[in-house]
Design an enzyme around this catalytic site. Structure first.
Site, PDB file in Angstrom:
ATOM      1  N   SER A  17      41.616  42.391  45.768  1.00 45.33           N
ATOM      2  CA  SER A  17      40.212  42.524  45.405  1.00 45.33           C
ATOM      3  C   SER A  17      39.847  44.000  45.263  1.00 45.33           C
ATOM      4  CB  SER A  17      39.349  41.800  46.443  1.00 45.33           C
ATOM      5  OG  SER A  17      38.038  41.600  45.969  1.00 45.33           O
ATOM      6  N   ASP A  26      39.511  32.478  39.382  1.00 42.63           N
ATOM      7  CA  ASP A  26      38.910  33.404  40.335  1.00 42.63           C
ATOM      8  C   ASP A  26      37.449  33.636  39.956  1.00 42.63           C
ATOM      9  OD1 ASP A  26      38.243  35.512  42.038  1.00 42.63           O
ATOM     10  OD2 ASP A  26      40.229  36.412  41.895  1.00 42.63           O
ATOM     11  N   HIS A  45      40.425  33.206  44.242  1.00 45.63           N
ATOM     12  CA  HIS A  45      40.603  34.560  44.777  1.00 45.63           C
ATOM     13  C   HIS A  45      41.600  34.498  45.940  1.00 45.63           C
ATOM     14  CE1 HIS A  45      39.202  38.659  44.666  1.00 45.63           C
ATOM     15  NE2 HIS A  45      38.827  38.669  45.933  1.00 45.63           N
TER      16      HIS A  45
END
Length: 598
Positions: A190, A292, A323
């Site tokens: 991320s 995601d 994610h």
């Protein structure tokens, strides 16, 4: 002499030419072509250095220092041997934690690091690597404000003798990284992955490889889409108490420079790492989920194709979850692959990992394939909507309208496709005769008229038909934790290296959104400057959907859904144009990248 019999000394001699000029021979032992866990994790050296970034973003009159928590094997240090570094630069180590168990950094009463989140330290330190976890400026124990790339690059510079570091946050006692050989690999998920991408795009010397997991490659697309402004989220919330106060001017200035008009500008150009791919000197091992919702897959597709164009050594794991870290998809194989990747680029082991198929891809839950390239060689197919609600292979005349309803979004638009609703249009193709793979980045071209001076557009690509898929309906991620644990490396009572096992979280569906896109019609001419629309005048605009890799099973129907403001994406505090948009169907089309059969 076989690999099994090579001693650490012989290996170091063979690889001396791969090490930086400042380095002494690396300390590691190979067995069956991979580095072996021969060093003590329990006795490893744990320490913190506060590294200067060269900035004073918090305007306190002192150069900002970021906290770098270090764990490194003691045995090579005792022999004066230098080791490479695996580094994760993150704002999350204190307030959110890392991994699906949200592990934070922890410290002994004297401030010595005791828990390093994730498995990197447990697995790699015994194999001769140092692991360095860096707090982004203004977070956890760092001073300064949020500049993630400068935070990471500052530590790379220190590890290569080009920056200063200190024993305490504000004290004068300097500390040197004489134990580091100058080779760094940046890894993280991320925001941490975005930082790794940004560091590579800076071309910094010493960064040998990056492993971005669901990382951002262009921040414009985080806050905007083709001129449509989603909303702004700055650094506050992750800042430490000191930075929360001192960094307000910095955050206000960042928001001002970013703007709220959807225009691409100099601020966003500075954060467009795709455009800086030509500066990349590091190899890349990336991972991305095509469902995601935190980091849109558009962050992967164009960046990956730029890496292809520049010939960057690269590898990717692509999957149908959200994610998610590949550590939680196929743990054993991912760790083995990551191990060989770091051995190759940080230790210089000629293990051939870079010549193997570059792509490991999941087509359906837990069904993986190895492929040489992505997107696969194929052809683009253009489809046009018709007044009958179909998708055809040639354009047809007619028009159809939507009236914006900012309370409804894509998740509502795709429901009950045969039922007419004023806020969306559904155009569905005929059932496909055979499994059809769509892989790459699709585009939508619209010719549209608005009855207001502005208009937002939303486009959704949908697969209608029954299937069993990973459950990625928010907040689900496509995996779920079990109660059992497995251990990945050595451990201590403070940092066990053991993590909850995971399995696929499956669900049955009758449709699946496979790509989405948004635009502001006033930016039809340029992303750099929007313009008011003349009500009733037709404008033509092409915009991208999120990158995808999806197999449409035989018998399913592929559909294009058009709407206005998408309530799932836009900040509800933003005023909606309230437009009625009429699409001229002969000038509206969908271009999809169709791949060879799976």
């Amino acid at each position: 002499m076989g690999l099994k019999t090579l001693t650490a000394t012989v290996v170091a001699t063979l690889l001396l030419t791969a090490a930086p000029a400042i380095a002494s021979p690396p300390a590691f032992v190979l067995r069956d072509g991979v580095s072996e866990p021969v060093f003590s994790y329990e006795k490893a050296i744990r320490e913190t250095a506060w590294v200067e970034t060269g900035q004073d973003l918090d305007r306190d009159g002192r150069v900002d220092r970021v906290a770098a928590d270090i764990i490194r094997p003691a045995e090579p240090a005792a022999r004066g041997q230098r080791v490479p570094v695996i580094m994760d630069v993150s704002p999350y180590f204190e307030k959110i934690g890392r991994g699906n168990e949200r592990q934070p950094k922890t410290y002994l009463p004297d401030g010595t690091p005791s828990q390093f989140p994730l498995f990197y330290d447990n697995y790699f330190v015994p194999r001769g690597y140092a692991v360095v976890l860096v707090d982004v400026g203004g977070t956890n124990r760092s001073s300064g404000c949020f500049d993630d790339v400068a935070s990471g690059n500052g530590v790379v510079n220190w590890l290569n003798g080009r920056a200063n570091a200190f024993r305490t946050p504000f004290g004068p006692e300097r500390v040197r990284a004489g134990w580091a050989n100058g080779s760094v690999g940046a890894i993280g998920k991320s925001q941490d992955g975005a930082t790794a991408i940004g560091m590579a795009a800076s071309g910094i010397d010493g960064l040998k490889t990056i492993v971005p997991i669901a990382g951002v490659s262009s921040y414009y697309e985080v806050h905007n889409a083709d001129g449509a402004y989603f909303g702004w989220a700055g650094g506050p919330g992750l800042y430490n108490e000191r930075a929360e106060k001192l960094c307000r001017p910095f955050e206000e200035d960042s928001a001002r420079r970013a703007g709220t008009d959807g225009n691409f500008n100099e601020y966003w150009r500075g954060l467009d790492y795709v455009a800086k791919t030509g500066k990349v000197r590091a190899s890349v091992f990336a991972s991305m989920g095509f469902h995601d919702l935190n980091v849109n897959p558009i962050q992967f597709g164009p960046w990956w194709e730029a890496l292809n164009a520049y010939g960057v050594p690269r590898k990717a794991w692509l999957h149908q979850a959200a994610h998610v870290d590949p550590f939680d998809l196929d743990r054993s194989l991912f760790v083995r692959t990551l191990h060989r990747w770091f051995d190759r680029w940080l230790l210089g082991v000629r293990n051939g990992v870079e010549t193997e198929p570059a792509i490991r891809i999941e087509h359906t839950p837990d069904r993986w394939a190895d492929e040489r390239r992505w997107p696969p060689a194929g052809q683009s197919r253009t489809l046009w909507p018709s007044v009958s609600g179909g998708l055809a292979s040639r354009p047809s005349p007619g028009a159809a309208s939507v009236t914006e309803d900012p309370a409804r979004g894509a998740s509502q638009w795709v429901e009950n496709p045969s039922q007419a609703t004023p806020d969306r249009l559904v155009f569905a193709g005929e059932p496909v005769r055979a499994d059809t793979r769509i892989a790459g980045t699709a585009t939508v071209t619209v010719t549209a008229r608005s009855d207001k001076p502005s208009a937002r557009l939303g486009a959704v690509l949908v697969d209608y038909g029954p299937a069993t898929v990973r459950n990625t309906k928010f907040p689900a991620l496509g995996t779920k934790d079990l109660t059992s644990r497995s251990c990945w490396g050595a451990g201590t009572a403070a940092d066990t290296g053991c993590f909850l096992d995971t399995v696929a979280d499956l669900t049955g569906v009758d449709k699946r959104i496979v790509a989405t896109g948004w635009a502001d019609l006033g930016h039809h001419r340029s992303l750099w400057r929007g313009e008011p629309l003349e009500p009733g005048k037709a404008y033509t605009m092409t915009f991208r959907l999120s990158s995808l890799d999806h197999v449409v099973p035989a018998g399913h129907r592929l559909a294009l859904v058009l709407g206005g403001t998408d309530a799932d994406m836009f900040d509800p505090a933003l005023p909606a144009p309230g437009a009625r948009v009429t699409f001229e169907l002969g000038g509206t089309s969908l271009s999809v990248p169709v791949a060879p059969r799976v």
